[in-house]
Design an enzyme around this catalytic site. Sequence first.
Site: not given
Lengths: 384, 384
Positions: A142, A193, A204
């Site tokens: 999200s 990642e 992030d």
Amino acid sequence: MEVKARAPGKIILTGEHAVVHGSTAVATSIGLYTYVSLRFTTPSDDEDLLKLHLKDTALEFSWPVSRVRGAFPESAAQLSSTPTSCSVENAKAIAALVEHLDIPEAKIGLASGVSAFLWLYSSIQGFKPATVVVTSELPLGSGLGSSASYCVALAAALLACTDSVSTDVNHQGWLSFGEKDLELVNKWAFEGEKIIHGKPSGIDNTVSAYGNIISFKSGNLTHMKSDMTLKMLITNTKVGRNTKALVAGVSERMLRHPDIMAFVFSAVDSISNELTAILKSPTPDELSVTEKEEKIEELMEMNQGLLQSMGVSHATIETVLRTTLKYKLASKLTGAGGGGCVLTLLPTCTVVDKVVSELESCGFQCFIAEIGGTGVEINFGASS
Amino acid sequence: MEVKARAPGKIILTGEHAVVHGSTAVATSIGLYTYVSLRFTTPSDDEDLLKLHLKDTALEFSWPVSRVRGAFPESAAQLSSTPTSCSVENAKAIAALVEHLDIPEAKIGLASGVSAFLWLYSSIQGFKPATVVVTSELPLGSGLGSSASYCVALAAALLACTDSVSTDVNHQGWLSFGEKDLELVNKWAFEGEKIIHGKPSGIDNTVSAYGNIISFKSGNLTHMKSDMTLKMLITNTKVGRNTKALVAGVSERMLRHPDIMAFVFSAVDSISNELTAILKSPTPDELSVTEKEEKIEELMEMNQGLLQSMGVSHATIETVLRTTLKYKLASKLTGAGGGGCVLTLLPTCTVVDKVVSELESCGFQCFIAEIGGTGVEINFGASS
């Protein structure tokens, strides 16, 4: 020994999309965490297994450590101090280990997270039997950086049990890493990642590892610490987004309307710069907290308008905007848009019960989080 | 003799608010008209009265012409070829004539329109008994230029019965004015607008008089003719706006965030320039009508986002945006915002029944109008 690590999620306060075209963006950690607990097991305990338990999705995977060891022709361990990318051969070996798991179709998106786990585990800890339990307060996919916080917490827990980082195991409670160790955690998390996202920006995991606030422009990250305690209502519209298509849509619009979009991106750049100036200014300052909050609200409103002019809003985002506006609260989408999450600044003393219950009645999921807190932390001997 | 005049309303296609800060704006006439019919009466007919009948509001006013004559110490007639501003003395005399009318409180906003009528009538036609009937397809005070189209139609009807303009009374059907006469009509209409609005920009009456498309920047108007037939759905949210407060709000935001807002205004300027380029380009062109419509839709969407970043949108405007978006139609507010009207481009072959009925079920009022048509026209001998 058991070690627990927690790493925060992130939000983009300003500048998403425009950052791809050279504008400044500002990201911050949020007080919602992914927790990873790691406990080494002895062969007698549990048949020599490496276990991964993704508690939120009720999935539990295990591999005999001998199988994991056999999958990696070049023993990867003892390299914990040197973050290494997963080679094509190793990726194939990991794929074989994951294929056997029979992950249900609906949860197949988790496979890349399992792959990242296998790479980080075998690279940092080698082939010791252990049980790793993951829980998260962050919704998946999200835009709140759930995968990065997972990778950071995982790397932190794994590295905390090596000689590569120096942690004080006698301490109780959450501990931060030293600067150099944090860099190592962050680099390993970035390798995870890459397995999950292909070509992540690195923002992030950096926000999750370091916490606080980071501004970034043209690939350069600047860390910032703010005196302000900002509380955000984060509303998850639960509408899945196609980030790539949204990014491509903005680029196509830029090709069609280069002059207009250049001004739009410049306006966003100025918004990010004004925001960082407000966040960095000491409190008390010539501006009161309320005045700062009002300025930030106005910047968010302007950024949202500019995001709409880029064409990345969505009907559900507009519903959140309308609903929060009724309560005189300013909102903007965060991340890719086209659904995903919406930020609403909660000024000091805001009563939020009503707006939250109205948003939840629309089928949305609400989180309230302070922003700009600490990054990754570890905790020895905590009961899981 | 009876003469009828009709003058179109206007919409702002792009650039509202930003135009105050130096950006280009584009306005166009719409195929919704105010009609004024003028019939001179003989004393025997109707007791020597000057009558004004505002049919839509069911208001009828009349003054003995002797009273009107007495109100203006300097006889104003015979000056029809020289548009003259209403002096303070004359304004006082008019106020006295209007005060006696007992206009109901709810319709007191019409008083200034009655004053404009008295000034234009007495200045252009002197003190002949007559009956003037006004009807309009335009909602009042919604930013569609109803007052300007009223002044233009009124000036046109009044001037058509003087020697100041040369019209062919033997013609039937709607007639346009020659260039010089049109200029005179427009100047008189501007004097009427000044009585209604204090300091009008002159854009509304110019669009109403000349029709077609006008771009304006820093007080300079440029007339344009477009080959394209564009159809707009115009949704009146019926929310009254405080235009002055909205304009002031944007200016205050500019003072608070000069860098950001300068880019926002520049983006709007580029939008207006791109729009005029599309509208002026011949059809057929390298772009098909559909491609042009798509471009215009995108420009409208971007302009709306920028208007939102100026803070002039409104919950009802967002409702219209959401509703039309469901039908894949692009919309933007037009005029001051904060309520008022919303434009929705209706591409060729759009089926509009459903979106109109959904908007009307929200309590909004919908109009469908072609844009960029002819300006003011007159018609001799038409039955009223």
